[in-house]
Write an enzyme that holds these catalytic residues in place. Sequence first.
Site, PDB file in Angstrom:
ATOM      1  N   PRO A  52      15.046  24.718  53.740  1.00  0.00           N
ATOM      2  CG  PRO A  52      12.609  24.586  55.235  1.00  0.00           C
ATOM      3  CD  PRO A  52      13.960  24.013  54.927  1.00  0.00           C
ATOM      4  CB  CYS A  53      14.074  28.639  49.236  1.00  0.00           C
ATOM      5  SG  CYS A  53      14.998  27.170  48.828  1.00  0.00           S
ATOM      6  N   PRO A  54      12.850  30.004  51.457  1.00  0.00           N
ATOM      7  CG  PRO A  54      10.549  29.526  52.178  1.00  0.00           C
ATOM      8  CD  PRO A  54      11.033  29.257  51.473  1.00  0.00           C
TER       9      PRO A  54
ATOM     10  CG  PHE B 249      18.253  32.156  53.583  1.00  0.00           C
ATOM     11  CD1 PHE B 249      18.835  32.593  54.363  1.00  0.00           C
ATOM     12  CD2 PHE B 249      18.171  30.543  53.337  1.00  0.00           C
ATOM     13  CE1 PHE B 249      19.296  32.484  55.535  1.00  0.00           C
ATOM     14  CE2 PHE B 249      18.521  30.254  54.649  1.00  0.00           C
ATOM     15  CZ  PHE B 249      18.846  30.547  55.824  1.00  0.00           C
TER      16      PHE B 249
END
Length: 419
Positions: free
Chosen positions: A77-79, A81
């Site tokens: 998951p990206c959120p 960072f």
Amino acid sequence: MADLSVVEICAGAGGQSLGLELAGFHHALAVELDGNAAATLKENRPDWDVRIGDVADREVWKPEEFAGIDLLAGGVPCPPFSIAGKQLGAVDERDLFAWTVEHVSKIRPRALLLENVRGLSMPRFAAYRQHVKDRLKEEGYWSDWKLLEARDYGVPQLRPRFVLVAMRPEDAPWFYWPDENPCTGTVGTELYELMASRGWRGARKWADGANGIAPTIVGGSKKHGGADLGPTRAKAAWRALGVDAMGVADEPPNESHPVGFLPKLTTEMVARIQGWGASPEYQWTFTGRKTSRYRQIGNAFPPPVARAVGTSIVNAFKQKGTPKDLAEVEKEVLHDPLYVALKAAKSPLTEEELVRASGEKIDSSSFERRMAMLARDFVIDEDDRLDGRAYRLVDFKGFTGQKGHERHARFAEMRSRIS
């Protein structure tokens, strides 16, 4: 090399999956939280073992059962960072980067490949990156990070992705990041055929005006509403390319639309901008309703980029090219000297002692900012002494598989909103 295996976590709808397959890997397992994305994987590869659920849930899969695979890969998951988010890093319930790195010790893959957003490459996460690199080194792996731009690998989009590759010492000297193959097309050249498919007379004029590279496709999340092409700045960039970014169309424009019509993109067009469908080998079918399809496509790692990195990993396995001296390469890699000094200290150190040990020239205000960033991802004890405040690194705050970690409660609370 004809039977290279990969376990892919947070597999999404198959961007990385397809790229790795084209590079020469076959999937022993794919794990994905979102049921719609998992359905797309099964639609395209019905013979794959695709499991739906939290990758950290042992009811979904047991990592040790896949010990010795060739590649552990994922688009975690990206959120945690993302520049667009709060950049909570290790304390974000969605963060699985550290968890994955920690499980290298159980799976012992020949190589590790993880990709994420550009935000992870920024100073805010220097110590986090150093922690990851240190843990991999402790497990016997060489590793490297690189910011890759999708347009440099044939994709008509500005899409930077921060990629981590780790390998065992016997293969690592032969790993080189893939050579660039810059995209020579534009949004117009990539989408003209689709825009003209229903008889729109303005398609050629539109394509001639859409003469640039697309901004980053933003898939969004379940926390937000329907599909559109991103925040205000991205919408302005799309409008300059002749695209209405306030939503996604069901179909391309037809003969009833005027020549100067400002079209929206369809999900098929968005997929083309992500690198799917440009040639037969990149064909892929997306399942679900329009908003779900858009999110699946928009959140993906572009297949051509994944293929390029996967091919570099395969070449390292084959020991192609000239091996590099890892010791010389590693001399240049230090993400956060202050964190390294703090970690190496046998006892608490004052600001002056820490700065001296790090070898950096940092004034007091910069030191305080750096320590504040460190404290977001690490537990740091502070002790006021006669010679000044002393600091000691205690622990990493991130989730690495601990049964009692607060991540479990937060994840359960947010489960319906996580994508």
